[in-house]
Design a protein around this motif. Structure first.
Motif, short mmCIF file in Angstrom:
data_model
loop_
_atom_site.label_atom_id
_atom_site.label_comp_id
_atom_site.label_asym_id
_atom_site.label_seq_id
_atom_site.Cartn_x
_atom_site.Cartn_y
_atom_site.Cartn_z
N ALA A 179 42.50 56.04 14.45
CA ALA A 179 42.05 57.35 13.61
C ALA A 179 42.60 57.09 12.11
N LYS A 180 43.83 56.63 11.97
CA LYS A 180 44.64 56.65 10.76
C LYS A 180 43.66 55.67 9.63
N LYS A 181 43.27 54.48 10.16
CA LYS A 181 42.59 53.70 9.46
C LYS A 181 41.21 54.16 8.89
N VAL A 182 40.63 54.92 9.92
CA VAL A 182 39.24 55.53 9.85
C VAL A 182 39.42 56.61 8.81
N ARG A 183 40.54 57.18 8.61
CA ARG A 183 40.86 58.50 7.53
C ARG A 183 40.99 57.65 6.28
N GLN A 184 41.71 56.49 6.17
CA GLN A 184 42.06 55.88 4.91
C GLN A 184 40.51 55.14 4.35
N GLN A 185 39.86 54.66 5.57
CA GLN A 185 38.49 54.19 4.77
C GLN A 185 37.51 55.27 4.39
N ASN A 186 37.68 56.52 4.99
CA ASN A 186 36.84 57.66 4.54
C ASN A 186 37.27 58.29 3.11
N ALA A 187 38.66 58.09 3.13
CA ALA A 187 39.14 58.58 1.59
C ALA A 187 38.82 57.65 0.80
N SER B 219 36.12 55.56 0.66
CA SER B 219 34.69 55.63 0.44
C SER B 219 34.51 57.18 -0.63
N ALA B 220 34.97 58.23 0.04
CA ALA B 220 34.90 59.61 -0.89
C ALA B 220 35.28 59.43 -2.15
N GLN B 221 36.22 58.57 -2.44
CA GLN B 221 36.87 58.42 -4.14
C GLN B 221 35.69 57.39 -4.57
N ASN B 222 35.10 56.56 -4.00
CA ASN B 222 34.14 55.87 -4.69
C ASN B 222 32.82 56.49 -4.78
N GLN B 223 32.58 57.35 -4.00
CA GLN B 223 31.13 58.08 -4.44
C GLN B 223 31.49 59.07 -5.27
N SER B 224 32.82 59.75 -5.48
CA SER B 224 32.84 60.62 -6.79
C SER B 224 32.88 59.79 -7.92
#
Length: 66
Positions: A18-26, A28-33
Motif C-alpha cells: 500500500a505504501k508503494k502504491v500511494r507513492q506511485q499515485n502521488a 502520477s498526480a504530480q505529473n498530471q498536474s
C-alpha cells in the motif's frame, strides 16, 4: 510454529504494498498536474492563428507547384 510466523511476516507475491502504491499515485498526480499546467499556459487563439497561417502557406505552395 516458527514456520508459520515467518510466512506471515514475509509479503506474498499477490499482496499489494500500500505504501508503494500511494507513492506511485502521488508521483502520477504530480505529473498530471504539470501536464495540465502546461496545457493551461497554451494560448488556444494563437495556436488557431498559426494553424490558419500554415494552411494558407501550404495552399499557396500547392498552387505554385501546379
Amino acid at each position: 510454529m516458527a514456520n508459520n510466523n515467518q510466512q506471515n511476516q514475509q509479503p506474498n507475491a499477490s499482496q499489494t504494498n500500500a505504501k508503494k502504491v500511494r507513492q506511485q499515485n502521488a508521483a502520477s498526480a504530480q505529473n498530471q498536474s504539470q501536464q495540465t499546467e502546461f496545457a493551461s499556459e497554451t494560448d488556444a487563439q494563437e495556436v488557431r492563428q498559426q494553424n490558419q497561417q500554415s494552411k494558407q502557406k501550404k495552399s499557396q505552395n500547392n498552387q505554385q507547384q501546379q
